[in-house]
Write an enzyme that holds these catalytic residues in place. Structure first.
Site, PDB file in Angstrom:
ATOM      1  NE  ARG A 139       6.702   4.158   3.600  1.00  0.00           N
ATOM      2  CZ  ARG A 139       5.447   4.561   3.791  1.00  0.00           C
ATOM      3  NH1 ARG A 139       4.439   3.706   3.626  1.00  0.00           N
ATOM      4  NH2 ARG A 139       5.184   5.800   4.164  1.00  0.00           N
TER       5      ARG A 139
ATOM      6  CB  CYS B   8       1.199   1.936   9.422  1.00  0.00           C
ATOM      7  SG  CYS B   8      -0.435   2.728   9.502  1.00  0.00           S
TER       8      CYS B   8
END
Length: 279
Positions: free
Chosen positions: A176, A234
């Site tokens: 990611r 995050c």
């Protein structure tokens, strides 16, 4: 003093009648609505279910991120619903290696509460042979008064500027961070200048924190040492709180960008870096 407690230590505190309020913060990204059902299937006796989505977050527009901070009033009302009284110690646990429990730790600590995370969560409790309950605990309301929260949180502009003066950690999975895939948000990649260090690198297979020297060496790989200004983000500000917990455990204070990638990627005009370098 450690911000973690073992199952045996928690059991001893309960048997001694210590002023401890246990909260069950089970939540998962792939099934956020299932936490309460998991709680009812077996929880630490006396534990109260705490909703990450409804009590440890608020709701807003996509440009605010998936889990915006609750107001201090909202968090205080939740803590009182959990039965927290002035002077209590709160122990938070989950079934995902402390990731969602750390969100409660991060918020309540800012509010002035003595709060810990149960190492290994409900799995460690069961493995130790301790009993579980299946009732829906509704305690007498507490009276705790929280300090104003938010001092350990970064705004989106502060997050953008942070790499110029410190280390901004992206604690998501490497794929990611690189932008190879993005299952949740509209754009793949990372905040320019951020360095990748997944929070699970600090844990063993059971969810326990690795030894101090190993953890410090892992942070040093990305330029984080005692005294380094550091912040974490995050996907939506949950896992980043866990990294803040790990940093605090080894003596390093950290900020968290609660909007995280979900806010950044939904805000027009924000630059995006891809690949395995900060950019």
């Amino acid at each position: 003093m450690s911000d973690f407690v073992s199952a045996a230590e928690l059991n001893d505190l309960r048997e001694q009648g210590a002023p401890v309020r246990v909260i069950d913060v089970r939540w998962r990204l792939d099934r956020p609505e299932a936490g309460h059902g998991d709680y009812l299937s077996g929880h630490i006796p006396g534990a109260v279910f705490a909703s990450l989505d409804a009590e440890l977050s608020t709701h807003g527009a996509p440009a605010e991120g998936r889990h915006p901070l609750p107001s201090t009033a909202t968090l205080q009302a939740a803590a009182r619903r959990w039965g927290v009284r002035a002077g209590d110690t709160v122990v938070a646990y989950d079934d995902s290696k402390g990731i969602s429990a750390a969100r409660a730790w991060w918020l309540l600590r800012q509010g002035g509460v003595d709060v810990r995370v149960l190492t290994g969560g409900i799995r460690a409790w069961r493995a130790a042979g301790f009993a579980v309950a299946t009732d829906d605990v509704i305690p007498e309301p507490g009276d705790v008064v929280l300090d104003e929260i938010g001092r350990d949180a970064l705004s989106i502009d502060e997050a953008a500027a942070f790499p110029a003066s410190g280390v901004l950690l992206d604690v998501r999975a490497p794929e990611r961070y690189r932008g190879d895939t993005e299952p949740l948000d509209p754009i793949a990649g990372h905040i320019p200048g951020a360095r990748n260090l997944p929070t699970l690198r600090h844990l063993d297979a059971e969810g326990g924190i690795l030894d101090r020297d190993t953890v410090l060496a892992t942070f040093a790989e990305v330029g984080v040492n005692p005294g380094t200004p550091v912040a974490a983000y995050c996907g939506s500000g949950v896992t980043a709180a866990h990294t803040a917990l790990i940093l605090h455990e080894v003596g390093i204070d950290a900020k968290v960008f609660p909007g995280s990638w979900s806010q950044w990627s939904n805000t027009p005009g924000r630059p995006v870096a891809t690949g395995d370098q900060p950019g």
